[in-house]
Design an enzyme around this catalytic site. Structure first.
Site, PDB file in Angstrom:
ATOM      1  CB  CYS A   2      -0.877   0.020   1.236  1.00  0.00           C
ATOM      2  SG  CYS A   2      -1.795  -1.485   1.488  1.00  0.00           S
ATOM      3  NE  ARG A  27       5.006   1.517  -1.601  1.00  0.00           N
ATOM      4  CZ  ARG A  27       5.971   1.384  -0.711  1.00  0.00           C
ATOM      5  NH1 ARG A  27       7.135   1.945  -0.936  1.00  0.00           N
ATOM      6  NH2 ARG A  27       5.789   0.705   0.390  1.00  0.00           N
ATOM      7  CD1 TRP A  74      -0.401  -5.673  -3.633  1.00  0.00           C
ATOM      8  CD2 TRP A  74      -0.326  -6.559  -1.594  1.00  0.00           C
ATOM      9  NE1 TRP A  74       0.088  -6.944  -3.751  1.00  0.00           N
ATOM     10  CE2 TRP A  74       0.150  -7.516  -2.514  1.00  0.00           C
ATOM     11  CE3 TRP A  74      -0.375  -6.915  -0.239  1.00  0.00           C
ATOM     12  CZ2 TRP A  74       0.577  -8.785  -2.128  1.00  0.00           C
ATOM     13  CZ3 TRP A  74       0.050  -8.181   0.141  1.00  0.00           C
ATOM     14  CH2 TRP A  74       0.524  -9.097  -0.811  1.00  0.00           C
ATOM     15  CG  ASN A 100       0.527   1.969   3.839  1.00  0.00           C
ATOM     16  OD1 ASN A 100      -0.563   1.990   3.290  1.00  0.00           O
ATOM     17  ND2 ASN A 100       1.624   2.494   3.300  1.00  0.00           N
ATOM     18  N   GLY A 101      -0.220  -1.300   6.868  1.00  0.00           N
ATOM     19  CA  GLY A 101       0.086  -2.157   8.020  1.00  0.00           C
ATOM     20  C   GLY A 101      -1.107  -3.039   8.346  1.00  0.00           C
ATOM     21  CD  GLU A 480      17.572 -12.037  -8.790  1.00  0.00           C
ATOM     22  OE1 GLU A 480      16.982 -12.627  -7.871  1.00  0.00           O
ATOM     23  OE2 GLU A 480      17.207 -10.920  -9.210  1.00  0.00           O
ATOM     24  CE  LYS A 484      14.141 -10.020 -10.857  1.00  0.00           C
ATOM     25  NZ  LYS A 484      14.815  -9.979  -9.620  1.00  0.00           N
ATOM     26  CD  GLU A 487      10.346 -10.893  -9.034  1.00  0.00           C
ATOM     27  OE1 GLU A 487       9.948 -10.308  -8.024  1.00  0.00           O
ATOM     28  OE2 GLU A 487      11.433 -10.628  -9.587  1.00  0.00           O
ATOM     29  CG  HIS A 503      20.910 -35.550  -6.478  1.00  0.00           C
ATOM     30  ND1 HIS A 503      21.340 -36.798  -6.101  1.00  0.00           N
ATOM     31  CD2 HIS A 503      22.035 -34.832  -6.721  1.00  0.00           C
ATOM     32  CE1 HIS A 503      22.673 -36.835  -6.101  1.00  0.00           C
ATOM     33  NE2 HIS A 503      23.105 -35.652  -6.473  1.00  0.00           N
ATOM     34  CE  LYS A 602      11.661  -2.007  -6.024  1.00  0.00           C
ATOM     35  NZ  LYS A 602      12.475  -3.047  -6.670  1.00  0.00           N
TER      36      LYS A 602
HETATM   37  O1  M6R Z   1      13.517  -4.382  -0.421  1.00  0.00           O
HETATM   38  P1  M6R Z   1      14.104  -5.756  -0.209  1.00  0.00           P
HETATM   39  O2  M6R Z   1      15.411  -5.919  -0.901  1.00  0.00           O
HETATM   40  O3  M6R Z   1      14.165  -6.140   1.227  1.00  0.00           O
HETATM   41  O4  M6R Z   1      13.073  -6.723  -0.910  1.00  0.00           O
HETATM   42  C1  M6R Z   1      13.223  -8.106  -0.851  1.00  0.00           C
HETATM   43  C2  M6R Z   1      12.285  -8.797  -1.817  1.00  0.00           C
HETATM   44  O5  M6R Z   1      10.952  -8.503  -1.505  1.00  0.00           O
HETATM   45  C3  M6R Z   1      12.554  -8.400  -3.271  1.00  0.00           C
HETATM   46  O6  M6R Z   1      13.882  -8.622  -3.635  1.00  0.00           O
HETATM   47  C4  M6R Z   1      11.630  -9.181  -4.210  1.00  0.00           C
HETATM   48  O7  M6R Z   1      11.953 -10.534  -4.201  1.00  0.00           O
HETATM   49  C5  M6R Z   1      11.692  -8.617  -5.625  1.00  0.00           C
HETATM   50  N1  M6R Z   1      10.386  -8.677  -6.204  1.00  0.00           N
HETATM   51  C6  M6R Z   1      12.634  -9.345  -6.500  1.00  0.00           C
HETATM   52  O8  M6R Z   1      12.614  -8.901  -7.811  1.00  0.00           O
END
Ligand code: M6R
Length: 607
Positions: A2, A27, A74, A100-101, A480, A484, A487, A503, A602
């Site tokens: 949010c 975000r 969100w 937020n929260g 990673e 990517k 996502e 395995h 985000k």
């Molecule tokens: O702000 P942060 O680096 O703590 O965030 C961690 C993860 O939420 C963040 O890296 C998330 O996995 C991204 N969507 C990756 O692209």
């Protein structure tokens, strides 16, 4: 997650507030809304979908007022719909707020307030708060007292922006474990959950701390604790530029940020790395020098992409500094019963500096008496403030939900940190320092060949599964790369250590299941070649990320993406770039909005 924006001042509040809200769109959210106060009247508008749809809803309406609160939601409690969208208000329509929260004791409060005649219309936890203030106003007809008492009664986390209809000249804000920053203007003040929403209006900011409440008019800001004791105002300067927060000529923030790779590596090493003097200077760590000298073990705490950077960091710290290192998902670490040896240091890695799990893990480490370090991009964020010492990335705002440039910056800074704490200084360390200076040029050469990756993505865009393999430093790169792709293009992708492939995962391999092998020429490339052959024997399509000049790989793989030669610990800085570009082009080829992938936020500020 949010987003919150607020404005009080001499200008019309709504256009400023909506512009701020648009900068928070990255975000991730599912609905948006605002409440604007004109003396004696509050206008409330909410909409499911994007801020543009909210704007369309009020097109041609003249909604005046100098006090406004806005929100992107969100969904956590209750589905994304107009009723659940913020702002929420009390029965009488006097108290409006955005939140937020999570209010953890909302069920008890809702029961209690329900018995006292309050009618709730949404499924949210947030809605209890305006009703609680309304209820407390019955005993104590002073808005501020009711607000402070209500804040003391709720449990959980919050960032609130609050309007009292009867006082159109005051904006209230309160924070507990959810970020809020005040922008200081001239005859106007601003509020946001993320500093990027303020860049266009002001560079002077005040970060609210946990347990603080702000009372803002157009000319004044008063901050107190929950007992109404004033706390001093600390005005800081925002370093980010407007240009950094805009797309420029790029179609998406994600692509712009991938192309900022060379710059972020330069920014991370600038003024810190001095190869001629065999020196790394990290002012933020000097604060903890004595305890760092006694470090015997490092534990890295992080989530998502930052966690994968941490996994590379594990290899880096062990090889460069000789320090036993382990990496934990922050979300798991917080619930472990782990004994700590003396000399253990905890390092939290976070781009946003606000990730709820990383923050909780850090607090746990602190409570256990460990020295806590931070590697954070957002200056003034909660993790940055709560660690004993640390290093900033200085990568500028990362707007794309998929973390790209922050990863490169984290890897660079981890190498600097390992060199800084290393008691060893040999030819290897000198060579690393010299080679690190060459990395920006080498990243640029990969970016210059991005067209080949775009074509490759066009070839593979209809595939539904991918396997990513790597070893040693490139094992986390494989993880990673898979993250990517998942996502951004919603394609099922698995990252594996190449040695683990036989395995289990090899069972999936076949003509429709391509593998991306990260196989630069290094100490484990022969092992990787064998793994590649095992896949080819099962007719699995093979894409390799390999070192320029490796001729053997072209006889094994169907497609090769070449990267320049570098030292093994620095390879991830190069090998991740083609994978970031591949994910980007796959996502855009499939027609997705890569800057706002579905269901993702985000900054993940809830557990
Ligand atoms: O702000 P942060 O680096 O703590 O965030 C961690 C993860 O939420 C963040 O890296 C998330 O996995 C991204 N969507 C990756 O692209």
């Amino acid at each position: 997650m949010c987003g919150i924006v607020g404005y009080i001042g001499k200008r019309q509040a709504l256009p400023i507030g909506l512009a701020g809200l648009e900068t928070l769109e990255y975000r991730g959210y599912d609905s948006a809304g605002f409440a604007i106060c004109n003396p004696g009247r509050v206008t409330l508008v909410k909409q499911v979908g994007y801020v543009q749809q909210l704007k369309d809803k009020i097109e041609n309406q003249n909604i005046a007022g100098n006090l406004c609160i806005l929100h992107t939601r969100w969904a956590t409690h209750g589905t994304p719909n107009e009723v659940n969208a913020h702002p929420h208000h009390d029965c009488a329509g006097r108290v409006y707020l955005v939140h937020n929260g999570i209010i953890e004791n909302y069920k008890e409060l809702k029961n209690y307030l329900g018995q006292r005649g309050h009618a709730f219309i949404s499924e949210t936890d947030t809605e209890v708060m305006p009703h609680l203030i309304e209820e407390l106003l019955k005993d104590e007809n002073d808005f501020k007292t009711a607000l402070f008492n209500a804040l003391k009664m709720i449990e959980g986390t919050y960032a609130f922006a609050i309007i009292n209809k009867e006082d159109p000249h005051t904006l209230y804000a309160a924070r507990l474990s959810s970020p809020l920053v005040i922008g200081v203007g001239n005859e106007e003040n601003f509020l946001a959950s993320d500093p990027s929403a303020l860049i266009e209006s002001t560079r002077k900011v005040i970060y609210l701390k946990d347990g603080e409440v702000a009372e803002m008019t157009k000319d004044s800001i008063v901050i107190t604790d929950l007992d109404q004791r004033p706390t001093p105002l600390k005005v800081e300067q925002l370093e980010w530029t407007l240009e950094q927060a805009q797309k420029g000529n790029f179609p998406h923030f994600m692509l712009k940020e991938i192309f900022e790779g060379p710059e972020v590596v330069k920014a991370a090493i600038q003024g810190r790395l001095k190869p001629r003097e065999h020196l790394v200077k990290l002012g933020g760590l000097e604060l903890a020098q004595k305890r760092l000298n006694a470090m015997r073990r490092l534990i890295i705490l992080a989530c998502g992409t930052s966690y994968y950077a941490g996994l590379v960091g594990e290899y880096i710290f062990e090889e460069i500094a000789g320090i036993p290192t382990e990496v934990h998902f922050a979300s798991e670490f917080r619930y472990r019963e782990e004994p700590f040896e003396p000399g253990t240091v905890a390092l939290a890695i976070s781009q946003s500096g606000e990730t709820a799990d990383t923050l909780a893990a850090l607090r746990k480490a602190k409570k256990a008496g460990l020295l806590t370090l931070g590697l954070v991009n957002v200056v003034g964020s909660t993790i940055a403030r709560e660690t004993d010492a640390g290093v900033y990335n200085h990568a500028g705002p990362e707007i794309g939900v998929a973390s790209t440039k922050a990863f490169l910056s984290q890897l660079t800074t981890l190498i600097l940190m390992a060199l800084y704490v290393s008691k060893k200084r040999g030819a290897f360390h000198t060579a690393l320092m010299q080679e690190l200076m060459e990395i920006p040029k080498k990243i640029q050469s990969i970016l210059d060949a991005s067209e080949q990756i775009q074509q490759l993505a066009a070839t593979y865009a209809t595939h539904s599964n991918f396997l990513f393999l790597g070893r040693r430093y490139n094992y986390p790169v494989a993880l990673e790369g898979a993250l990517k792709l998942k996502e951004i293009s919603y394609i099922h992708a698995e990252g594996y250590g190449a040695g683990e492939m036989k395995h289990g995962p090899i069972a999936m391999v076949g003509p429709d299941f391509p593998t991306i092998a990260v196989v630069p020429s290094n100490s484990v490339s022969d092992k990787m070649y064998s793994n590649i052959q095992e896949i080819k024997a099962r007719r699995g399509p093979m894409i390799a990320v390999a070192t320029e000049g490796d001729e053997h790989i072209s006889s094994l793989a169907d497609h090769v993406l070449y990267i320049p030669k570098t030292l093994e610990p620095l390879e991830p800085l190069l090998s991740i770039v083609p994978l970031q570009l591949f994910a980007y082009y796959m996502g855009t080829k499939r027609g997705y909005n890569v800057d706002r992938p579905r269901n993702l936020a985000k900054s993940v500020t809830v557990e």
